[in-house]
Design a protein around this motif. Structure first.
Motif, PDB file in Angstrom:
ATOM      1  N   PHE A  95      -1.844 -23.252   1.639  1.00  8.98           N
ATOM      2  CA  PHE A  95      -1.014 -24.446   1.848  1.00  8.98           C
ATOM      3  C   PHE A  95      -1.899 -25.681   2.050  1.00  8.98           C
ATOM      4  O   PHE A  95      -1.647 -26.743   1.461  1.00  8.98           O
ATOM      5  N   LEU A  96      -2.935 -25.549   2.856  1.00  5.23           N
ATOM      6  CA  LEU A  96      -3.852 -26.670   3.066  1.00  5.23           C
ATOM      7  C   LEU A  96      -4.581 -27.019   1.767  1.00  5.23           C
ATOM      8  O   LEU A  96      -4.873 -28.190   1.500  1.00  5.23           O
ATOM      9  N   PHE A  97      -4.828 -26.017   0.939  1.00 11.47           N
ATOM     10  CA  PHE A  97      -5.444 -26.268  -0.363  1.00 11.47           C
ATOM     11  C   PHE A  97      -4.499 -27.099  -1.239  1.00 11.47           C
ATOM     12  O   PHE A  97      -4.938 -28.023  -1.933  1.00 11.47           O
ATOM     13  N   SER A  98      -3.213 -26.785  -1.200  1.00 15.43           N
ATOM     14  CA  SER A  98      -2.231 -27.556  -1.974  1.00 15.43           C
ATOM     15  C   SER A  98      -2.157 -28.994  -1.498  1.00 15.43           C
ATOM     16  O   SER A  98      -1.985 -29.913  -2.301  1.00 15.43           O
ATOM     17  N   ILE A  99      -2.277 -29.207  -0.192  1.00 15.25           N
ATOM     18  CA  ILE A  99      -2.281 -30.568   0.345  1.00 15.25           C
ATOM     19  C   ILE A  99      -3.457 -31.364  -0.202  1.00 15.25           C
ATOM     20  O   ILE A  99      -3.360 -32.567  -0.451  1.00 15.25           O
ATOM     21  N   ASN A 100      -4.564 -30.679  -0.445  1.00 18.78           N
ATOM     22  CA  ASN A 100      -5.777 -31.353  -0.922  1.00 18.78           C
ATOM     23  C   ASN A 100      -5.879 -31.427  -2.447  1.00 18.78           C
ATOM     24  O   ASN A 100      -6.776 -32.089  -2.973  1.00 18.78           O
ATOM     25  N   THR A 101      -4.955 -30.777  -3.157  1.00 23.41           N
ATOM     26  CA  THR A 101      -5.029 -30.768  -4.623  1.00 23.41           C
ATOM     27  C   THR A 101      -3.708 -31.138  -5.303  1.00 23.41           C
ATOM     28  O   THR A 101      -3.703 -31.500  -6.479  1.00 23.41           O
ATOM     29  N   GLY A 102      -2.586 -31.011  -4.584  1.00 22.96           N
ATOM     30  CA  GLY A 102      -1.287 -31.312  -5.166  1.00 22.96           C
ATOM     31  C   GLY A 102      -0.717 -30.198  -6.026  1.00 22.96           C
ATOM     32  O   GLY A 102       0.298 -30.392  -6.699  1.00 22.96           O
ATOM     33  N   LEU A 103      -1.321 -29.018  -6.013  1.00 19.71           N
ATOM     34  CA  LEU A 103      -0.821 -27.914  -6.842  1.00 19.71           C
ATOM     35  C   LEU A 103       0.477 -27.332  -6.291  1.00 19.71           C
ATOM     36  O   LEU A 103       0.666 -27.228  -5.084  1.00 19.71           O
ATOM     37  N   ARG A 104       1.380 -26.962  -7.190  1.00 22.12           N
ATOM     38  CA  ARG A 104       2.605 -26.262  -6.822  1.00 22.12           C
ATOM     39  C   ARG A 104       2.276 -24.848  -6.356  1.00 22.12           C
ATOM     40  O   ARG A 104       1.205 -24.306  -6.649  1.00 22.12           O
ATOM     41  N   PHE A 105       3.236 -24.213  -5.682  1.00 22.82           N
ATOM     42  CA  PHE A 105       3.037 -22.837  -5.215  1.00 22.82           C
ATOM     43  C   PHE A 105       2.692 -21.912  -6.376  1.00 22.82           C
ATOM     44  O   PHE A 105       1.760 -21.108  -6.294  1.00 22.82           O
ATOM     45  N   LYS A 114     -14.496 -25.061 -12.230  1.00 19.62           N
ATOM     46  CA  LYS A 114     -15.718 -25.337 -12.999  1.00 19.62           C
ATOM     47  C   LYS A 114     -16.329 -26.652 -12.545  1.00 19.62           C
ATOM     48  O   LYS A 114     -15.664 -27.691 -12.563  1.00 19.62           O
ATOM     49  N   SER A 115     -17.576 -26.594 -12.124  1.00 14.41           N
ATOM     50  CA  SER A 115     -18.329 -27.797 -11.720  1.00 14.41           C
ATOM     51  C   SER A 115     -17.577 -28.633 -10.691  1.00 14.41           C
ATOM     52  O   SER A 115     -17.471 -29.851 -10.812  1.00 14.41           O
ATOM     53  N   GLY A 116     -17.000 -27.962  -9.704  1.00 15.48           N
ATOM     54  CA  GLY A 116     -16.327 -28.678  -8.621  1.00 15.48           C
ATOM     55  C   GLY A 116     -14.975 -29.251  -9.008  1.00 15.48           C
ATOM     56  O   GLY A 116     -14.466 -30.154  -8.334  1.00 15.48           O
ATOM     57  N   ILE A 136      -8.570 -31.556 -11.756  1.00 12.29           N
ATOM     58  CA  ILE A 136      -8.533 -32.134 -10.409  1.00 12.29           C
ATOM     59  C   ILE A 136      -9.887 -31.970  -9.743  1.00 12.29           C
ATOM     60  O   ILE A 136     -10.410 -30.846  -9.622  1.00 12.29           O
ATOM     61  N   ASP A 137     -10.467 -33.079  -9.321  1.00  4.04           N
ATOM     62  CA  ASP A 137     -11.709 -33.026  -8.555  1.00  4.04           C
ATOM     63  C   ASP A 137     -11.446 -32.408  -7.189  1.00  4.04           C
ATOM     64  O   ASP A 137     -10.486 -32.788  -6.505  1.00  4.04           O
ATOM     65  N   LEU A 138     -12.275 -31.478  -6.790  1.00  2.01           N
ATOM     66  CA  LEU A 138     -12.105 -30.810  -5.499  1.00  2.01           C
ATOM     67  C   LEU A 138     -12.895 -31.550  -4.427  1.00  2.01           C
ATOM     68  O   LEU A 138     -14.105 -31.763  -4.572  1.00  2.01           O
ATOM     69  N   ASN A 139     -12.205 -31.957  -3.356  1.00  4.00           N
ATOM     70  CA  ASN A 139     -12.902 -32.599  -2.249  1.00  4.00           C
ATOM     71  C   ASN A 139     -13.561 -31.537  -1.362  1.00  4.00           C
ATOM     72  O   ASN A 139     -13.446 -30.327  -1.617  1.00  4.00           O
ATOM     73  N   GLU A 140     -14.226 -31.976  -0.323  1.00  8.22           N
ATOM     74  CA  GLU A 140     -14.942 -31.035   0.547  1.00  8.22           C
ATOM     75  C   GLU A 140     -13.998 -30.036   1.195  1.00  8.22           C
ATOM     76  O   GLU A 140     -14.343 -28.855   1.361  1.00  8.22           O
ATOM     77  N   ASN A 141     -12.799 -30.495   1.570  1.00  2.40           N
ATOM     78  CA  ASN A 141     -11.824 -29.585   2.181  1.00  2.40           C
ATOM     79  C   ASN A 141     -11.449 -28.463   1.223  1.00  2.40           C
ATOM     80  O   ASN A 141     -11.402 -27.288   1.593  1.00  2.40           O
ATOM     81  N   ALA A 142     -11.145 -28.851  -0.018  1.00  2.00           N
ATOM     82  CA  ALA A 142     -10.716 -27.862  -1.010  1.00  2.00           C
ATOM     83  C   ALA A 142     -11.832 -26.855  -1.301  1.00  2.00           C
ATOM     84  O   ALA A 142     -11.587 -25.646  -1.401  1.00  2.00           O
ATOM     85  N   PHE A 147     -14.235 -26.000   0.704  1.00  2.00           N
ATOM     86  CA  PHE A 147     -14.369 -25.158   1.897  1.00  2.00           C
ATOM     87  C   PHE A 147     -13.297 -24.074   1.907  1.00  2.00           C
ATOM     88  O   PHE A 147     -13.557 -22.920   2.244  1.00  2.00           O
ATOM     89  N   LEU A 148     -12.062 -24.451   1.527  1.00  2.00           N
ATOM     90  CA  LEU A 148     -10.953 -23.501   1.544  1.00  2.00           C
ATOM     91  C   LEU A 148     -11.104 -22.422   0.472  1.00  2.00           C
ATOM     92  O   LEU A 148     -10.632 -21.297   0.645  1.00  2.00           O
ATOM     93  N   ILE A 149     -11.771 -22.740  -0.632  1.00  2.00           N
ATOM     94  CA  ILE A 149     -12.033 -21.729  -1.667  1.00  2.00           C
ATOM     95  C   ILE A 149     -13.028 -20.701  -1.159  1.00  2.00           C
ATOM     96  O   ILE A 149     -12.863 -19.501  -1.337  1.00  2.00           O
ATOM     97  N   GLY A 150     -14.070 -21.163  -0.501  1.00  2.00           N
ATOM     98  CA  GLY A 150     -15.087 -20.260   0.026  1.00  2.00           C
ATOM     99  C   GLY A 150     -15.976 -19.684  -1.055  1.00  2.00           C
ATOM    100  O   GLY A 150     -16.173 -20.290  -2.121  1.00  2.00           O
ATOM    101  N   GLU A 151     -16.486 -18.489  -0.800  1.00  2.00           N
ATOM    102  CA  GLU A 151     -17.365 -17.828  -1.765  1.00  2.00           C
ATOM    103  C   GLU A 151     -16.589 -17.430  -3.022  1.00  2.00           C
ATOM    104  O   GLU A 151     -15.454 -16.962  -2.943  1.00  2.00           O
ATOM    105  N   HIS A 152     -17.199 -17.621  -4.179  1.00  2.00           N
ATOM    106  CA  HIS A 152     -16.537 -17.279  -5.429  1.00  2.00           C
ATOM    107  C   HIS A 152     -16.563 -15.775  -5.684  1.00  2.00           C
ATOM    108  O   HIS A 152     -17.559 -15.103  -5.430  1.00  2.00           O
ATOM    109  N   GLY A 153     -15.439 -15.276  -6.203  1.00  2.00           N
ATOM    110  CA  GLY A 153     -15.356 -13.877  -6.609  1.00  2.00           C
ATOM    111  C   GLY A 153     -15.495 -13.758  -8.117  1.00  2.00           C
ATOM    112  O   GLY A 153     -16.016 -14.663  -8.777  1.00  2.00           O
ATOM    113  N   ARG A 154     -15.002 -12.673  -8.662  1.00  2.00           N
ATOM    114  CA  ARG A 154     -15.064 -12.474 -10.110  1.00  2.00           C
ATOM    115  C   ARG A 154     -14.106 -13.447 -10.809  1.00  2.00           C
ATOM    116  O   ARG A 154     -13.079 -13.829 -10.241  1.00  2.00           O
TER     117      ARG A 154
END
Length: 274
Positions: A131-141, A153-155, A170-176, A178-185
């Motif tokens: 939910f906090l990620f959506s606030i920082n990106t505007g993505l729908r559920f 890709k490239s932030g 969409i450019d990802l800010n520092e919050n977004a 942080f919320l993604i964390g470590e990348h998986g496959r």
């Protein structure tokens, strides 16, 4: 084009109108009279520019959905007048006002409320993170739920929206980030969420636990994202692109929300004592 007093036609139209929205039809005619400020008006004087000025008058004098509703009814009247030969073409063609979603302003989260939510615990932390990620990106559920590491890709998010098919970047800010964390496959989902119904139940309890009485839905995150950008003077075309809207008209409703928030802020100033 007929030469007669158009107000006579308006009265005749109203007298014969029998549908349920007759009160709105009557009100739209009264608004037009308030705008015109004359007792005699020939159809030939009513051109597109005149109706545009009427639309601006409505926008400036009405709150929320009112201006759109009055204009829509008056355009309906002009359609009939055109059919009866008062105009060669409807002078309201091409004149538009954006619709206003009354529920939007009730779902907008302020920056303080977002901060409070971020500090409040929730039973399922994955819902909070998404939910906090959506606030920082505007993505729908639906798009957050389907978001995979390969879309980052490239932030930036590079993803085709499930609802519209439009691709957004969409450019990802520092919050977004942080919320993604470590990348998986690449094909792994970033967020492992329950059903939308389950998420909404959790959001409601989370908001109550945070002391927020607003009707918070997943759209609140998207609405808040757009409103925060506009408050910070991001141009509407950029906001529209970030939201993936097919038409800028869809983004206009947030302009109304910002205007309402500004009015509300001004009205919080204490009344001066005499």
């Amino acid at each position: 084009i007929r030469k007669s007093n158009f107000f006579d036609f308006l009265q005749s139209y109203l007298n014969s109108y029998q549908k349920k929205d007759v009160r709105m039809i009557k009100a739209s005619i009264e608004k037009f009279k308030d705008f015109s400020k004359v007792e005699y008006l020939e159809p030939g004087e009513i051109k597109q520019e005149y109706i545009k000025q009427f639309a601006d008058f409505l926008k400036d004098s009405q709150k929320g959905q009112g201006a759109y509703s009055y204009l829509a009814r008056f355009k309906k009247i002009l359609n009939e007048a055109t059919r009866q030969g008062y105009f060669k073409t409807n002078p309201a063609n091409g004149v538009k006002l954006p619709t206003y979603d009354r529920t939007v302003s009730k779902e907008i989260l302020s920056l303080d409320e977002i901060t409070i939510l971020s500090r409040t615990e929730i039973a399922n932390p994955e819902i909070k993170r998404a939910f906090l990620f959506s606030i920082n990106t505007g993505l729908r559920f639906i798009d957050v739920n389907d978001l995979k590491y390969k879309h980052i890709k490239s932030g930036k998010i590079h993803k085709r929206q499930s609802k519209t098919g439009n691709e957004v970047v969409i450019d990802l800010n520092e919050n977004a980030l942080f919320l993604i964390g470590e990348h998986g496959r690449p094909d792994d989902k970033i967020f492992n969420l329950p059903s939308l119904t389950g998420c909404l139940k959790s959001l409601k309890k989370w908001a109550l636990d945070a002391g927020i009485s607003k009707n918070i839905t997943w759209h609140s995150a998207r609405h808040s994202f757009a409103t925060i950008l506009l408050i910070n003077k991001t141009d509407i075309k950029t906001v529209s692109d970030l939201l993936g809207h097919s038409k800028i008209d869809h983004t206009q409703k947030y302009i109304h929300v910002v205007d309402e928030l500004k009015k509300a802020a001004v009205n919080t100033i204490p009344k001066l004592s005499e």
